[in-house]
Design an enzyme around this catalytic site. Structure first.
Site, PDB file in Angstrom:
ATOM      1  N   HIS A  42     -51.215  69.475  21.230  1.00  0.00           N
ATOM      2  CA  HIS A  42     -50.291  69.021  22.488  1.00  0.00           C
ATOM      3  C   HIS A  42     -49.420  68.092  21.789  1.00  0.00           C
ATOM      4  O   HIS A  42     -48.007  68.288  22.138  1.00  0.00           O
ATOM      5  CB  HIS A  42     -51.406  68.165  23.214  1.00  0.00           C
ATOM      6  CG  HIS A  42     -50.567  67.747  24.518  1.00  0.00           C
ATOM      7  ND1 HIS A  42     -49.985  66.617  24.706  1.00  0.00           N
ATOM      8  CD2 HIS A  42     -50.448  68.307  25.826  1.00  0.00           C
ATOM      9  CE1 HIS A  42     -49.495  66.244  25.899  1.00  0.00           C
ATOM     10  NE2 HIS A  42     -49.579  67.346  26.657  1.00  0.00           N
ATOM     11  N   ASN A  50     -50.071  66.659  37.347  1.00  0.00           N
ATOM     12  CA  ASN A  50     -49.925  68.277  37.642  1.00  0.00           C
ATOM     13  C   ASN A  50     -50.712  68.733  38.543  1.00  0.00           C
ATOM     14  O   ASN A  50     -51.410  69.493  38.560  1.00  0.00           O
ATOM     15  CB  ASN A  50     -50.232  69.115  36.061  1.00  0.00           C
ATOM     16  CG  ASN A  50     -49.390  68.570  35.047  1.00  0.00           C
ATOM     17  OD1 ASN A  50     -48.246  68.262  35.298  1.00  0.00           O
ATOM     18  ND2 ASN A  50     -50.020  68.917  33.968  1.00  0.00           N
TER      19      ASN A  50
END
Length: 399
Positions: free
Chosen positions: A177, A268
């Protein structure tokens, strides 16, 4: 990439013949007289700069004056000479950085990097690059899962900071990531790879999330505090948790007090619920995600704490050799892949902040945030926040 808890949110030779040596280069000009080219007039006044040594022994001083004739210029020089020795006088000439302008045609992957482009939903970084700004001299801390230090898009442009998950310093990125985030900010991968929004910036890799993309208030707060105290001008937080976190919030506030810009993912969950640390203290820049049509990405949070939105859906960037990058990359040092999330939107804002910081080095975090927000692009349909426009922010010229 879902952000839950404190989580991370891709010839033949001819016969030998004598060869004449190349002609020598022409000699440099024998004189350098910029003032000779300037002819001041009432219609075209000329601003001059002078370096003077005061007769009282004070340090040399630089002063400027404007003249509308050669006689006026000479009179001003004579005036300066009454109290000082005039060491140099010439027109106030423009000076630019010595960087070679970025040619996006040199990057094989750039055509797929829609988020850096102008249309339809990109953040339009090219005008800033064309103006000579690449983030040179600015350090951006990626407080995340680590960074692949050997990736061709990042090698030589990353400083390894501490690893708050296992101790020691960052040696890589077992989750992938942080490498993807770092590439969005500062990749510079000629000729086969991609480009970041601020390819001249330095990435400071601080690891606070483990090999599953998870961490804690303790690791994240430590990472923020350390980065702010060790040269970061911008801190990227593509991580967070639902609700409040006073410890991380205080670390963000401390970084802000230290003059550091903090960009944080809004989350999210397609929700307007609070997502810490984004917007928790109001001192950071909370970032929502956009799709390629300049609409809010379906997954992105959209609360009133969101300051700006940036490209966050199917974003191509550098990948470490982990399953987290779509396409199962086969080589950790050259791989690129797509990821989606407010994690991907946030580094676009961090990159733009680095460009503004390079242009306006005296600006603090509030001023840089204002440049990005007040000179953003169109409002995102259905919401109150606007889309990032890096070119406009830099064109604002330190207002």
């Amino acid at each position: 990439m879902v952000l839950a808890g404190v989580l991370a949110l891709g010839g033949l030779a001819v016969a030998c013949q004598p060869v004449a040596p190349p002609a020598p280069p022409p000699p440099p000009p024998s004189t350098c007289d910029p003032a000779a080219a300037a002819t001041p007039s009432a219609q075209s006044p000329v601003t001059y700069v002078a370096v003077v040594a005061p007769h009282d022994g004070a340090p040399h001083q630089v002063t400027a004056f404007t003249a509308t004739s050669n006689a006026g210029k000479d009179a001003k020089v004579s005036q300066l000479a009454q109290s000082s020795t005039v060491l140099a006088v010439e027109p106030n000439l423009p000076v630019h950085v010595a960087d070679v302008p970025i040619n996006t045609a040199n990057y094989a992957e750039f055509s797929l990097q829609w988020g850096l482009q102008s249309a339809p939903g990109g953040a339009d970084f090219a005008p800033a690059w064309n103006a000579g700004f690449t983030g040179h001299g600015v350090t951006v801390a990626v407080v995340d899962t680590g960074v692949d230090l050997n990736h061709t898009g990042l090698a030589g442009n990353v400083t390894a900071g501490p690893d708050f998950t296992t101790g020691g310093t960052v040696t890589g990125d077992p989750y992938g990531h942080g490498t993807h985030v770092a590439g969005i900010i500062a990749a510079d991968d000629i000729p086969t790879g991609g480009l970041g929004g601020a390819p001249g910036a330095t990435i400071l890799a601080v690891r606070v999330l483990d090999a599953t993309g998870s961490g804690s208030s303790y690791t994240v707060a430590n990472g923020i505090e350390w980065a702010a105290q060790h040269g970061a001008s911008v801190i990227n937080l593509s991580l967070g948790e639902v609700g409040c976190d006073g410890v991380i919030g205080q670390a963000v506030l401390d970084a802000h007090t230290d003059g550091v810009v903090v960009a944080a993912a809004a989350g999210n969950d397609d929700s307007n619920e609070l997502f810490a640390p984004a917007g928790y203290t109001g001192e950071d820049i909370a970032v929502a995600a956009l799709n390629q049509l300049r609409q809010k990405a379906s997954f992105s949070n959209w609360g009133t704490y969101v300051a700006i939105a940036a490209p966050g859906q199917s974003v191509l960037s550098t990948c470490a050799y982990t399953p987290s990058c779509i396409g199962s990359p086969t080589a950790s040092d050259t791989a690129y892949g797509d990821l989606s999330g407010t994690s991907m939107a946030t580094p676009f804002v961090s990159a733009a902040a680095a460009l503004v910081k390079e242009e306006c080095p005296s600006f603090g975090p509030d001023q840089i945030k204002a440049e990005l927000v007040n000179h953003a692009g169109a409002v995102v349909p259905g919401y109150t926040f606007h889309s990032l426009d890096a070119g406009q922010a830099v064109a604002a010229d330190c207002h």
